[in-house]
Each structure stands twice: as structure tokens, then as C-alpha cells.
Scaffold this active site. Structure first.
Site, short mmCIF file in Angstrom:
data_model
loop_
_atom_site.label_atom_id
_atom_site.label_comp_id
_atom_site.label_asym_id
_atom_site.label_seq_id
_atom_site.Cartn_x
_atom_site.Cartn_y
_atom_site.Cartn_z
N GLN A 1 17.79 -1.70 3.06
CA GLN A 1 16.46 -1.10 3.18
C GLN A 1 16.47 0.33 2.66
O GLN A 1 15.56 0.76 1.97
CB GLN A 1 16.05 -1.12 4.66
CG GLN A 1 14.59 -1.40 4.89
CD GLN A 1 14.16 -2.71 4.27
OE1 GLN A 1 14.90 -3.70 4.30
NE2 GLN A 1 13.01 -2.73 3.66
N HIS B 1 15.94 1.40 -1.10
CA HIS B 1 14.63 1.35 -1.74
C HIS B 1 14.12 2.74 -2.10
O HIS B 1 13.53 2.95 -3.14
CB HIS B 1 13.58 0.71 -0.81
CG HIS B 1 13.48 -0.77 -0.93
ND1 HIS B 1 13.09 -1.39 -2.09
CD2 HIS B 1 13.72 -1.77 -0.05
CE1 HIS B 1 13.09 -2.71 -1.92
NE2 HIS B 1 13.47 -2.97 -0.69
N GLU C 1 8.08 -2.93 9.84
CA GLU C 1 7.76 -3.89 8.78
C GLU C 1 8.73 -5.08 8.89
O GLU C 1 8.30 -6.23 8.86
CB GLU C 1 7.95 -3.17 7.43
CG GLU C 1 7.62 -4.01 6.22
CD GLU C 1 8.05 -3.33 4.93
OE1 GLU C 1 8.83 -2.35 4.97
OE2 GLU C 1 7.63 -3.80 3.85
N HIS C 2 10.02 -4.80 9.01
CA HIS C 2 11.04 -5.84 9.15
C HIS C 2 11.80 -5.63 10.45
O HIS C 2 12.25 -4.52 10.72
CB HIS C 2 12.07 -5.76 8.02
CG HIS C 2 11.47 -5.78 6.64
ND1 HIS C 2 11.38 -4.65 5.85
CD2 HIS C 2 10.93 -6.78 5.91
CE1 HIS C 2 10.82 -4.96 4.68
NE2 HIS C 2 10.54 -6.25 4.69
N ASP D 1 13.22 -11.22 1.33
CA ASP D 1 12.65 -10.51 0.18
C ASP D 1 12.49 -11.44 -1.02
O ASP D 1 11.66 -11.18 -1.90
CB ASP D 1 13.56 -9.36 -0.25
CG ASP D 1 13.41 -8.15 0.66
OD1 ASP D 1 12.35 -8.04 1.31
OD2 ASP D 1 14.34 -7.33 0.72
N HIS E 1 -37.97 -9.54 13.85
CA HIS E 1 -36.99 -10.56 14.22
C HIS E 1 -37.62 -11.55 15.21
O HIS E 1 -37.50 -12.76 15.05
CB HIS E 1 -35.77 -9.91 14.88
CG HIS E 1 -34.83 -9.25 13.92
ND1 HIS E 1 -35.21 -8.20 13.11
CD2 HIS E 1 -33.52 -9.48 13.63
CE1 HIS E 1 -34.17 -7.81 12.38
NE2 HIS E 1 -33.13 -8.58 12.67
#
Lengths: 436, 436
Positions: free
Chosen positions: B265, B268, B333-334, B367, B426
Site C-alpha cells: 500500500q 503507491h 479503504e482496505h 487489486d 397539488h
């Protein structure tokens, strides 16, 4: 004297220049945007820094209301008193609406999934409710109990454990039916605050109000700008624009009913848009005449007349089949189909927030007691988005689990792709488990 | 010499001041925002006004590439040539990934619903695919074929009839595997354009590119700002932030494997965040040591080391049950769970983009070839949003149809609520059908 003279735009799909005129109608800018972003930025920063003190001070300033000393939250006694102040038939109507919205939305609860494939990979997903949701309710004339139900009931059906409502009460005026609706819908906390300061309090939290994870509900330009700014810190729903209705009708439709439906939309806002598509020139004329006639006795005639004059349109087509591509381009928030083959036509429409089928389904039924949600995509956004629903109050977590053997089978492909992408660490995290 | 010395932040949930330090970790700002909004505004206005001419000129300027004379679109011959230039094992790995992503997402196709209640009201909804979707693919090193699959395959599964890909090719350099992935995923049109000008072309359309209704895919600050600005004209997906992983592990976990996952991770982006929560002090030490050891041979060590040093953390808890509220607050996220009771712990986690269960499920499998989507909510937004899926490429139209008798039954409640809300039009649209 209301100026009801000017009629709506009239287009004929069979005439030269129609595509150009239709494109101009589609592109017509109906919203006047007020730039309040700098003011909103300052208010949000103030609430983020000073919390309750900022909210109390801004409420005194904007709503002429003192909510210091623990008066920010609406008490159970006040809610009980509000319900007691409502007419029994209003409360009964609210309960009918609540029950029907709940029944419809209960069918939207999504399914979890889990399956194991031939390689031994177990996969799936799990839906969970959002932990806490904030619901903004505007003050004044735009304070609609029906909207409280439409926002809060799906959240409750989703299983949101904490629903927080904020509603400004300028000069301490609160619509008792709004409190009754909140109570009926199962709202957990109610605060008498509004504007950008309320959005800030929900997003960042204060000593009095714990933060929420998502904010929904309509609001004025300040509220909309504040929602845009806190997006990311919390989730938000769509930003609603002026309302719209598209009616597709044939010669058998009742022009008085259609005129009433067009005006029901037009009375919301001068920026509302009402369009009729028909293959019947005589219906077109009869509807225009009925609109003018009904305007004379409509309480909100001034607004409705402005909407009809400035944004309304009657489009004549040679054949009702031609209405389908036009409807898909318009992508109306509300689409009424009052034709002999209504269901057939509806099946061909791809872009619409909600469809109302047949002569006995005026859109207003859907606004209150039909069951489906009345929070719907406006400004052609039905091309890419949906009305509010249970899924808007939940999120999905994907789940993946490999057996050692599955990893052995899948690992080389993952390593190949990771290496192609220049991500050696990714490749290693797989390879290290396979002794590669 | 890469500066691998400094280790990650170490916190102990049993010590005084932990909540404060944990809150600071959560609030840590990892993204440096570049203000490109004024430049983006000008580019979008230029594309909206001048169309192709603007796109061609801006591409010449930013990408040093002449795409005049019909060279904006990537031809079938170029796609075939790109596939021929890829290694067979890379293409095979892409096909494995495509098939698995398709199999997983096919299960997400939503059901339509229609039912008639006791009053004679027929209700339901219908899901339709978005008419046209644009997929942004970044150029240079962030040009990932796996992301092409993760965005395009769910759109194809949803039934989107037109998928348009844009990808900048600065100095005419295009990753052949990206073209191969687009072809495998069923992308219909590919244009060699990028930046805000590509977003403008997709949103507004040009003579060469018909407009789309939604734009998805990652991009740099210019692309993100452009997506924010065209939102409303088209739909957009979430704006992705730096990647994150949270690993929950017990004493039985393999520290080398966990270190590899953390670094996968971290490689990245220096702004990526990797956190380990464990109840084992010895595992904590062993993982830190393994991270340092593995950094020595990691190709992207400089990036990964910066991420680990600046944003990484190891949190020691007294009991793994304490990991659950921390994981829910982090909303990663993960989330990898490598403990004896992994499934049990996972069931208690409410906020996570994706969960990877057990020691043989490194996040990198997800991934590429797991099946679930790798486009996932970052920056704690898993509290209120989900990873990309089939629903993101569809929209739901609600349908309502009342029989005359149903309208008679429901009408009075609608009239009551409309009158309470001051919407006489209405009320009339219902009353007029009931001769009230």
C-alpha cells in the site's frame, strides 16, 4: 391582478427548426445562482473552531433566536405539544403516508451475497447502515412535513441507528406538523438550527451535537453551498434544483386534469418547468385554455403563472412514439403518461426520476401518499441518478477470502499484472506467500 | 541510500492520551491540495465554446501532441497493434482478471420490482443502464490496465451501451496494456486526450466526441477539479484520495507477510496510509523490523518509506475486540484481518471499503484478480459510501399507478397534506379527479 395572459412556449416536432428550439428549451437556465460561497466558508470555519458558541451566535444573528442554555435541542415535551396542536386528520394523513412510504421502501433493502467459486475463493459483500444521518429541513414556507417523512423513513428502514434533524425556527416559529412527522418517522434528535451553521454542526460535531456521517435534505443556497463544502468529511445527497413535470397525453386525456397537474408543479417555484407532449392539437389547445382558467382561482397563481409563461412548453408530435426520445432527452423529475398505451410507452422511457401511469395517478399522489420517494433527480440528472432510497443510507463492504490453494492458482496472474504496472511491492505481497 | 530509518508511529490503546493521539492520526491531513480551479474553469469554458478546436490546441500545449486531422480517436489498427505488442502472459492475466471481475459484478445486477397493494395501487421501480459513460485513465506511471478493467467491466455488466475512454498520451506514449485492457473490457471508443480538456469534451461533447452522462475514473488535481465542476451536467464517481490499508493481526500472523502488505500500500504514494492493529507486542516489533528489512530491496522504497514514516502507525490493543471500534473509526479503504477469529471480527466491522479475510488473502489479490472492485472509498468515506459497482452505472425510475378506486381511497390524505403545506394546486390535481 395576476398576469396570467402569456401562455407557454408552443413547439411542433414536425416543423423546421424544432431540434434547435428543443435544444434551447433543454439548455434553458432556470436557476439564478447566488454566490454565497465565501460567507459559507467563514461560517463553516467558525463552527469547526468554536462549535456550540458559533452555532448559538449565528442563530441569534440569522434567526433572531436565543438557543443558549441548553435550548438548542427540541425537547420531548415540545414534540408532544406540537402533536397535540395538529388536527387529527392531518396526523392521520401523515400516518397513512408514513406507513405507505415504509412499505414501499422496505422492498428496497438490499441482499448480502457470499459465494465460493471453483478455485476456492470466497467472495461477496455485506450492506450496513450508515452510523448516523443528519436531515436538513428548511424553515418558513418550504418546511414540508412530507419531506421529513420522505427523508427519514428510508433511513429508518435502512437501519440507521441515529437520525438527527435540524430545522431553523426563525423568531421561534416551528411548524408543528414538521415535528409530528419527525416523531412519526422515528427521528432521534431534533435541533432548532439552520443554514450553513447547522450543516457545519452536523458535519464537524459540537459539544451538543455529535457529528453524523451523511447529510440529506433540501435547503436554500447557503445550505446547498455548505453541503458541497462539507462533502468528503460527510456524505451528502444530491443538490435538488427546481421541480419539473413532463406529461405525455393523447386525445383521450382530460385537459382539466392535465392542466391541474401542470399547475401543481408550476406552483412550487417560478423556476419550475412543466411540459406537455401530445399528438393531439385539440388537447394542446384545451390544456392551455384550462391552465388559464384554473390560474384564476389558484392561491399561488402568481408563481404558477410565471413558471408556465417562462419555463412551460407544449410540444406537438406527429406520433406518440416520437415522444419517447424527447422524454429521454428531457429526463424529467416527474413523468406522467396519460395515453391509451401508457405502460407500453413507459417501458421505452429510460430517463425519468419517477413515472406516473394512467389518468388516475396525479403526480401529487406520489408527493404524499403513493409510497415511492418524492426526492427525485432534477435538471436532467435522471440521466445518471436515482431518487432517494434505502441504498442512500447504506454502504456495501466487499469481502474476499482465498484458501491457500486459491492463492496458488490466482497468484501468478496478480504478480504478472502488478509487475506490468511497476508495483513491485504488490507483486511481493503475493509472491512471499507462495515462496516465489 | 533510501532513508528507511524512521519507523512508523507507535500507539498503545492502553496508555493515557491514546484517544487524543488516535484522533490526531485520524485527522491527519495527507493530501496536499493544489489550487487549479481557475485554470480548470478556463479550460472547461474553452472546450464548451470551441469544442474540438480547444481540445486539439490544449493537447498540443500540455501533451506536445498533434491530434488534428482526425487523429483524436485511437483506431482499431492501433488497438490491434498494441495487443500484439503485449506479452502473452500479460494478456492472459488480464483475461483472468476481466472474467473474474465480470463474474463477481454480474451478481450485483439489481432486480426490478412491481407489486399491487390492497388498495389497488401498483408500485415498483425499474433499473436502466446509463446511456453513455466516460472513463478517465491517467497517463504516465499512473496508467493502470487493472483500473481500466475495474471501471469498464461493471459498466458493461450494467448494460451501458456506450463506454468512452479518454487517456492522455504525452509525447505520443501510450501503454499498450491499457489499450488491451480497454479492448478486453468492451470499451467502445478511445480518445488520446487527457486533463480538464478531456473531462470537458466528455461532459459537453464536441464534433468528434458525443457527450456522455457520467464520468468515472481517477485523475490528477486538474482532472478531479474538472470532474467537480462538470458535476450536475453529468454524474461523477467519488474523488479518490491516497490509498489506505488497515491490518488487524494476532500473534499467529506472519510478520513478513504483513510487512509486505503494508508496503504494497505504501509504495503507491507517500500520502498512502498503512496501519497495523495488533494485540501482540512481539508481532508489532517483528512487523516493524520486517518493514525495514523489505524496504532495502523494494523498487519503490523511497515512496514507501516516506509513507510508512509520515503516515504509518502500529497500534497495540489489550484485546482484539478493542480493534473493532478503532477500525470503524478509521473506516479504511482496505481492511485485512489476519487473526484466528477473522470472520467473527469482520462481522463486527461496519465501516470498511473492502475486507480481506485470512492470511492467504493479500490485498493485492483484490487489486487485480480477486473479483471485487478495487475502486474503493478513501479518507474515511467508507463511513458513508461504497466501492464502485454495477449500481453506479444504472439508475432507478420509480413507477406508480392508481386505479380510480385507489385514488378515491388515497386522495383525501393527499389533499389534507397538500393543504397543510399550502400547496393548493397539488390538492386540486387530486380533488379534480374525485369531483371534490
Amino acid at each position: 391582478m395576476v398576469d396570467t395572459g402569456p401562455t407557454a412556449l408552443r413547439l411542433d416536432a414536425r416543423q423546421d427548426g424544432f431540434q434547435h428550439a428543443f435544444a434551447r428549451l433543454l439548455g434553458q437556465k432556470r436557476e439564478t445562482s447566488v454566490d454565497v460561497d465565501e460567507g459559507v466558508r467563514a461560517i463553516l470555519a467558525d463552527v469547526a473552531t468554536r462549535g456550540d458558541a458559533a452555532v448559538i451566535q449565528l442563530t441569534a444573528k440569522f434567526d433572531r433566536l436565543d438557543i443558549s442554555g441548553g435550548r438548542m435541542r427540541v425537547g420531548a415535551d415540545e414534540i408532544a405539544a406540537a402533536k397535540a396542536a395538529c388536527k387529527p386528520e392531518e396526523l392521520a394523513a401523515l400516518a397513512v403516508a408514513r406507513d405507505r412510504i415504509e412499505a414501499y421502501h422496505s422492498r428496497q433493502k438490499p441482499q448480502d451475497d457470499s459465494f465460493t467459486d471453483a478455485l476456492g475463493v470466497t467472495m461477496g459483500w455485506r450492506w450496513t447502515a450508515i452510523d448516523a444521518v443528519g436531515l436538513y429541513v428548511p424553515g418558513g414556507t418550504a418546511s414540508y412535513p412530507s419531506s421529513v417523512l420522505m427523508n427519514a423513513v428510508p433511513a429508518r428502514v435502512a437501519g440507521v441507528p441515529r437520525i438527527v434533524m435540524v430545522a431553523p425556527t426563525p423568531d421561534d416559529a416551528m411548524n408543528p406538523l414538521v415535528l409530528a412527522a419527525a416523531d412519526l418517522a422515528g427521528v432521534d434528535e431534533i435541533y432548532r438550527i439552520g443554514g450553513a451553521q447547522a450543516i457545519g454542526a452536523l458535519a464537524y460535531g459540537t459539544a451538543t451535537i455529535a457529528p453524523v456521517a451523511k447529510i440529506v435534505g433540501p435547503g436554500n443556497a447557503w445550505v446547498a453551498a455548505a453541503k458541497r463544502r462539507v462533502f468528503g468529511t460527510v456524505g451528502i445527497d444530491m443538490i435538488a434544483g427546481p421541480s419539473e413535470v413532463l406529461v405525455i397525453a393523447d386525445e383521450h386525456a382530460n385537459p382539466d386534469w392535465i392542466a391541474a397537474d401542470l399547475l401543481a408543479q408550476a406552483e412550487h417555484d417560478a423556476a419550475a418547468q412543466c411540459i406537455l407532449i401530445t399528438d393531439s392539437p385539440s388537447l394542446a389547445d384545451a390544456v392551455e385554455a384550462a391552465v388559464q382558467r384554473q390560474l384564476a382561482t389558484l392561491p399561488r397563481a402568481r408563481i404558477a403563472a410565471a413558471s408556465w409563461r417562462d419555463n412551460g412548453a407544449i410540444i406537438l408530435v406527429g406520433d406518440l412514439a416520437e415522444a419517447v426520445p424527447l422524454a429521454n432527452a428531457i429526463a424529467a423529475e416527474h413523468l406522467e403518461i396519460e395515453t391509451a398505451n401508457a405502460a407500453e410507452l413507459a417501458a421505452q422511457v429510460r430517463n425519468a426520476g419517477a413515472i406516473f401511469l394512467g389518468s388516475h395517478t396525479p403526480e401529487a399522489i406520489g408527493d404524499y401518499v403513493g409510497g415511492p420517494n418524492h426526492v427525485l433527480p432534477t435538471a436532467r440528472s435522471a440521466r445518471f441518478s436515482s431518487g432517494l432510497g434505502v441504498l442512500d443510507f447504506m454502504k456495501r463492504t466487499s469481502i474476499l477470502s482465498c484458501s491457500p490453494e486459491a492463492l496458488r492458482q490466482l497468484g501468478p496472474s496478480a504478480i504478472s499484472l502488478a509487475s506490468s504496472e511497476g508495483l513491485g511491492g504488490h507483486a511481493r505481497s503475493v509472491a512471499i506467500r507462495l515462496n516465489l
